[in-house]
Design an enzyme around this catalytic site. Structure first.
Site, PDB file in Angstrom:
ATOM      1  CG  ASP A 139      11.628  12.282   5.009  1.00 14.08           C
ATOM      2  OD1 ASP A 139      11.537  13.348   4.383  1.00 14.08           O
ATOM      3  OD2 ASP A 139      11.502  11.168   4.470  1.00 14.08           O
ATOM      4  CE  LYS A 198       7.576   2.576   7.540  1.00 16.93           C
ATOM      5  NZ  LYS A 198       7.619   3.091   6.161  1.00 16.93           N
ATOM      6  CB  VAL A 229       3.834   0.359   3.940  1.00 20.81           C
ATOM      7  CG1 VAL A 229       2.751   0.172   5.004  1.00 20.81           C
ATOM      8  CG2 VAL A 229       4.911   1.315   4.444  1.00 20.81           C
ATOM      9  CB  ILE A 258      -0.954   0.027   1.209  1.00 21.06           C
ATOM     10  CG1 ILE A 258      -0.168  -0.059   2.520  1.00 21.06           C
ATOM     11  CG2 ILE A 258      -2.005  -1.043   1.097  1.00 21.06           C
ATOM     12  CD1 ILE A 258      -1.042   0.121   3.752  1.00 21.06           C
ATOM     13  N   GLY A 259       2.171   1.092   0.026  1.00 18.21           N
ATOM     14  CA  GLY A 259       3.023   2.273  -0.002  1.00 18.21           C
ATOM     15  C   GLY A 259       4.496   1.915  -0.022  1.00 18.21           C
ATOM     16  NE  ARG A 260       6.718  -0.352  -4.586  1.00 19.20           N
ATOM     17  CZ  ARG A 260       7.231  -1.578  -4.493  1.00 19.20           C
ATOM     18  NH1 ARG A 260       8.355  -1.732  -3.798  1.00 19.20           N
ATOM     19  NH2 ARG A 260       6.665  -2.609  -5.076  1.00 19.20           N
ATOM     20  N   GLY A 261       8.367   3.922   0.671  1.00 20.47           N
ATOM     21  CA  GLY A 261       9.006   5.127   1.170  1.00 20.47           C
ATOM     22  C   GLY A 261      10.504   4.957   1.239  1.00 20.47           C
ATOM     23  CG  HIS A 266      12.892   5.399   6.383  1.00 23.41           C
ATOM     24  ND1 HIS A 266      12.129   6.404   6.932  1.00 23.41           N
ATOM     25  CD2 HIS A 266      14.105   5.928   6.127  1.00 23.41           C
ATOM     26  CE1 HIS A 266      12.873   7.498   7.025  1.00 23.41           C
ATOM     27  NE2 HIS A 266      14.066   7.221   6.550  1.00 23.41           N
ATOM     28  N   GLY A 267      11.451   1.850   3.466  1.00 22.74           N
ATOM     29  CA  GLY A 267      10.962   0.510   3.267  1.00 22.74           C
ATOM     30  C   GLY A 267       9.636   0.455   2.547  1.00 22.74           C
TER      31      GLY A 267
END
Length: 1088
Positions: free
Chosen positions: A921, A822, A808, A800-803, A805-806
């Site tokens: 951040d 995460k 999700v 459901i997400g990428r950032g 730090h990893g």
């Protein structure tokens, strides 16, 4: 006979009808056309209605003085129709085309609407057409091919859209063309260059794009060109052709490429050169020194670099020079001293250094010297006192030093003196208000000493007085009775004596800050006359006596702080009138008695501090009615007795509670419902019973309560359990139960040993499973197995997400259990992972309603898994920038609450965690929204932890657009860096734009865009107006909400100040927003 009579009557009637019809038709075609036009008008002024009438004796409107109508010499045809500013409304009918001899048509300054009739093309004799300042809409009809005589064409200030017709280029007689302030789009027609007689062209404030056509540079007669506020691009070529007659050029607020044309000096007749926020780069060309007639040069808010060219000193007619908000560096050239007509020098927000040349201080025409926010140094010379026309001297945030000339102000013209944030020493000049015009008297944050001049008592024009953070002493002078004074800050000095009673006569005061001085005596009751007062801070002085009941007259008070004085008595009951109060600080005084019941009526109170007094009795149950209490409740070091009232459990938003050092008794169970608490101190009382489990993970203090204990069933760390005894009175187990437990334990141990044996065997055979990768000290987890099963071993379809730090994943475990997982990818150095484990365990102890709570963490050989509660509304970025079509617009109230929530969470990380946690951040993607649209900050602490451990760590942490200027090339982060990032998020909430929005010019971020827009906006008090998200316009018609948006914008600009030391702390931010939240509810004004 009878038949003969009937015949006569019939003949008479026929004759009457004949002559009647003949009389109607006798009005010529122009007259009939005008009457037909009249039918399309909704609102007709008396002058028109009373004169535009049929008359049996007239055949033309020319003989009856029809209002606004002028005919030719023969008196037969209409040549001029001038109804300018006549209060007309309605539409312009097609019958206008029947006035074929019309030479002049002026319908400007009315309220006409609808489309422009194409029949205007039939008026082939037209020379002057003015339809400006109406509400015409639709496209401009392509009719100009037949209007070959047209000399003046004014269509400006309407709602016209579409393209500029290319046929305009065929108007060879055209001298003046104005189409500004419409919604025209597309490019400027190349054929416009055929209008060789064109002298004035205004296309500003439209939606035009593309480059300026090359033919435009060939218009030798062009004297004035205005194309500002469009989306024009390309390079500029002014000066490469004949531009000798060009007098005024305004290209502002476009997106051109390159810099100021180096040949611009060839446009030798220029009087005004304005290129504000044009995305200009490079250096200022030296050829500009050839512009001997130019009076205004405004190149502000671009990306110009390099030095200011000394050749500008040759612009002998220059009156205004604006180079502010660029990247200029070096020293101000001494050659500018030759500008003997210079009135306004605006060089603020650059990187200029060195001293201001002495010759500039000798330019007698100077009215404004605005050079703040540079790194200028030097002393303020005595010559500044001889500038008879100087109105504004604004030098704040530089490195000026030395004494301020004592004769400053004798020139009698001074209106604003702002020298804040320098290193000035010496005393305050005594004659600053000699001319009785001084409005801003700002000398704060310097090293001034001595007294405030007694002459201040005669200065009735003052609006703001800021002398805080100096070394001033002596007695405060009396202030003159004034309706203009709104802000007084004399804090952090060494003033003695009493508070001037005369302050009570300044009826429009909003802020008084006299804190951290040596003031003595009583608080003057005259301050109660200040009905608009929002902030009164008298803390850290030596004031004594009771609180005067007359202060109840300050009915709009938001912030009242008299902490750290020697005040006594009780709280006057008349203070119940402070219905808007959000902060009440009475700490460190000698107050006594009970907490008055009327405090419960102050339902907007968010911070109550009455510590270290002699208040006694029971804590009244009415305290639980203060539902707005959020920032803190501090009752410590008094003599309160009895139990904590159960009503205190209703304070669900309370974040800090300190009731230490009292004589309170009973259990703490009521505190277990306070889910927002992040700091609790109940030490040194006589509490008994178990400590609520929700308090054990906070920065809680329980010492001095020997009868407190921890329930054996609580799942707490060994360290916490070691600090407190277990609660007694648990049921004693019988012998047979003990035997069963022992037997069961033995079986469990055998089973565990067998399982461990199987695992070791698998490892030796090289069998790889997910669970086998879990580090031994972490053990196996049933919950982890559920998570892996729910996500098919973290299959990509659950992402459901990428950032940074990893990745999700969403894990649905059933029964309403929704989690976000995460996955962190590690480098292969295990030692770093062990350090990470300890760091993340620390993060897991952090609890705050506006922080994402870490539920569990599993460390594996190549990655780590962090388990959080799933946030159904996604991130703030999703809500603000990716809203679905069916979703409601995020209204202003919701945005303000989000801003406040984020500030609470960030303030907790900065000020209530030990050591402080720097997020590194902050951005909308890292702020998650729960089902109630409450924000929760995620990824806090991860940037630092992962710097040495992740594969993807960059050299510079943070996200472009959110990184503070001082950290652009550094990895070191500070609290101030987070504050800057938070300020960017605030601007996104106000504007609805991204930090790096596509609508911005290249290399422009939201901070520079907002500052540039506001720098050219006429209404300095409305900082939200030109930048606010269009979706909020209707909502912000409410005066109070609009004021709130303005104040939030101002706060965002302070948070994003270029200098870290000028940014507020997050604790200050929370305070400002909390006060603003309360203030806006009660008044449309604001505290400045």
């Amino acid at each position: 006979m009878r038949n003969l009579g009937l015949l006569e009557i019939t003949l008479l009637c026929s004759l009457f009808v004949y002559f009647r019809i003949d009389s109607v038709s006798s009005l010529n075609s122009d007259g009939l056309a005008l009457l037909s036009l009249l039918k399309h008008f909704d609102k007709v002024p008396l002058e028109v209605a009373s004169t535009w009438k049929e008359n049996t004796s007239e055949t033309t409107p020319c003989n009856n003085n029809w209002f606004g109508v002028i005919c030719d010499l023969s008196g037969n045809v209409v040549e001029t129709l001038n109804l300018s500013a006549s209060g007309l409304s309605g539409q312009l009918g097609s019958e206008i085309g029947e006035l074929k001899s019309l030479v002049t048509l002026d319908l400007s300054l009315n309220s006409f609407s609808g489309l422009l009739p194409s029949t205007l093309g039939n008026c082939t004799s037209l020379e002057y057409l003015d339809l400006s300042n109406n509400d015409f809409s639709g496209e401009v009809p392509d009719i100009f091919g037949s209007l070959q005589n047209l000399t003046f064409l004014y269509l400006d200030r309407n709602n016209l859209s579409g393209l500029i017709p290319a046929s305009v280029g065929g108007l060879i007689e055209l001298v003046d063309l104005r189409m500004s302030y419409n919604n025209l789009s597309g490019t400027i027609p190349e054929l416009l260059g055929n209008c060789s007689k064109l002298e004035y062209l205004a296309l500003n404030n439209n939606k035009l794009n593309g480059s300026l056509p090359a033919s435009l540079y060939l218009l030798e007669n062009l004297g004035e060109l205005f194309v500002s506020n469009n989306s024009l691009g390309g390079r500029l070529h002014f000066g490469s052709s004949n531009c000798k007659k060009l007098v005024s050029l305004d290209l502002s607020f476009n997106d051109f490429q390159g810099g100021v044309p180096p040949e611009i000096g060839n446009c030798s007749s220029l009087h005004s050169l304005v290129m504000v926020k044009c995305n200009l780069t490079g250096t200022i060309p030296s050829s500009m020194g050839m512009l001997r007639k130019v009076s205004v040069i405004d190149l502000s808010d671009n990306r110009l670099s390099g030095n200011i060219p000394q050749e500008l000193g040759n612009c002998s007619s220059l009156e205004t020079l604006k180079l502010n908000d660029n990247q200029l560096q070096g020293e101000i050239p001494p050659a500018l001293s030759k500008l003997k007509k210079l009135q306004s020098l605006e060089l603020f927000f650059n990187k200029l250094s060195g001293e201001i040349p002495i010759g500039i201080w000798k330019i007698q025409s100077l009215t404004q010297m605005l050079v703040y926010n540079n790194t200028l140094t030097g002393e303020l010379p005595v010559e500044v006192t001889q500038l008879k026309h100087l109105k504004k001297l604004t030098l704040f945030n530089n490195g000026f030093y030395g004494d301020i000339p004592m004769s400053l102000g004798l020139n009698r013209s001074l209106e604003e003196v702002d020298l804040l944030g320098n290193r000035f020493t010496g005393e305050i000049p005594p004659h600053l208000c000699h001319g009785q015009k001084l409005r801003l008297f700002i000398l704060g944050s310097n090293q001034l000493h001595g007294k405030i001049p007694a002459s201040i008592r005669q200065c009735k024009t003052l609006e703001r007085v800021r002398l805080e953070d100096n070394k001033l002493s002596g007695v405060l002078p009396e202030f003159p009775e004034s309706l203009s004074l709104s802000y007084v800050n004399l804090g952090s000095n060494s003033f003695e004596g009493s508070i001037p009673r005369s302050l009570g006569s300044c009826k429009n005061l909003l802020t008084i800050d006299l804190s951290q001085n040596k003031l003595t005596g009583l608080i003057p009751p005259e301050l109660g006359n200040l009905q608009s007062l929002g902030l009164l801070n008298l803390s850290h002085n030596y004031l004594e006596g009771p609180l005067p009941s007359q202060l109840s007259g300050c009915a709009r008070l938001l912030y009242f702080d008299v902490g750290s004085n020697s005040l006594n008595g009780s709280i006057p009951s008349s203070f119940r009138s402070w219905k808007s109060l959000s902060t009440l600080v009475l700490s460190d005084n000698n107050f006594l008695g009970a907490i008055p019941q009327f405090l419960a009526e102050l339902d907007r109170l968010s911070d109550l501090r009455i510590a270290r007094n002699a208040f006694g009795g029971k804590i009244p149950s009415s305290v639980g009615l203060l539902k707005s209490l959020r920032y803190g409740l501090d009752l410590s070091a008094n003599v309160f007795t009895g139990e904590i009232p159960t009503t205190l459990g209703a304070l669900i938003n309370l974040e800090r509670l300190n009731i230490s050092n009292n004589k309170l008794t009973g259990p703490l169970s009521v505190l277990q419902s306070l889910k927002s608490l992040n700091q609790v101190d109940v030490s040194y009382n006589q509490f008994t019973g178990p400590i609520p489990v929700n308090l054990l993970s906070n920065s809680s203090k329980f010492s001095g309560n020997p009868d407190l204990c921890i329930q054996a069933s609580y799942s707490v760390s060994a360290i916490i359990r070691k600090e407190f005894k277990s609660c007694k009175g648990q049921v004693k187990l019988s012998t047979w139960k003990i035997a069963l437990i022992a037997a069961g334990s033995s079986l469990s141990v055998l089973a565990l040993l067998f399982a461990l044996f199987l695992v070791l065997c698998r490892c030796k055979r090289g069998t790889k499973t997910e669970d086998a990768n879990i580090l031994a000290e972490e053990g196996l987890s049933l919950l982890l197995n559920k998570v892996l099963a729910a996500t098919d071993n973290l299959d990509d379809k659950y992402i459901i997400g990428r950032g940074a730090h990893g990745v999700v994943y969403r894990a649905s475990l059933g029964s309403g259990e929704e989690y976000a997982v995460k996955k962190l990818i590690f480098a292969e150095h295990i030692r770093a992972n062990q350090n990470m484990k300890r760091e993340i365990e620390t993060i897991g102890l952090v609890r705050h309603r506006n922080l994402i709570r870490l539920e569990r963490f599993w460390m594996r050989k190549e990655d780590g898994l962090m388990l959080y509660q799933y946030m159904p509304n996604g991130s703030l970025h999703d809500v603000l920038h990716r809203g679905n079509q069916g979703e409601a617009v995020l209204d202003w109230s919701a945005r303000f609450n989000i801003a406040l929530g984020i500030s609470h969470g960030l303030a907790y990380l900065h000020h209530d965690c030990h050591p402080p946690i720097i997020h590194r951040d902050i951005k909308p993607e890292n702020i998650l929204m729960d089902s109630d649209m409450e924000p929760h900050i995620g990824d806090f602490g991860l940037a630092r932890i992962l710097d040495d451990s992740t594969v993807s760590t960059a050299t510079v942490t943070g996200t472009t657009g959110y990184i503070a200027p001082e950290n652009a090339y550094k990895t070191v982060r500070s609290k101030e860096s987070d504050v800057y990032s938070y300020g960017v998020v605030l601007l996104e909430l106000v504007t609805g734009k991204r930090a790096l929005d596509r609508s911005f010019p290249e290399d422009i971020n939201i901070v520079s865009w907002v500052r540039s827009v506001l720098s050219s906006y006429e209404d300095e008090d409305d900082t939200a107006g030109p930048i606010v998200d269009p979706k909020l316009v209707d909502e912000l018609l409410d005066t109070k909400l609009r004021e709130q948006a303005i104040q939030v914008t101002d706060l965002a600009l302070r948070c994003t100040d270029k200098r870290p030391e000028n940014r507020p702390s997050m604790r200050d931010v929370v305070k400002d927003l909390t006060d603003l939240e309360s203030f806006v509810r009660s008044t449309s004004g604001s505290v400045h």
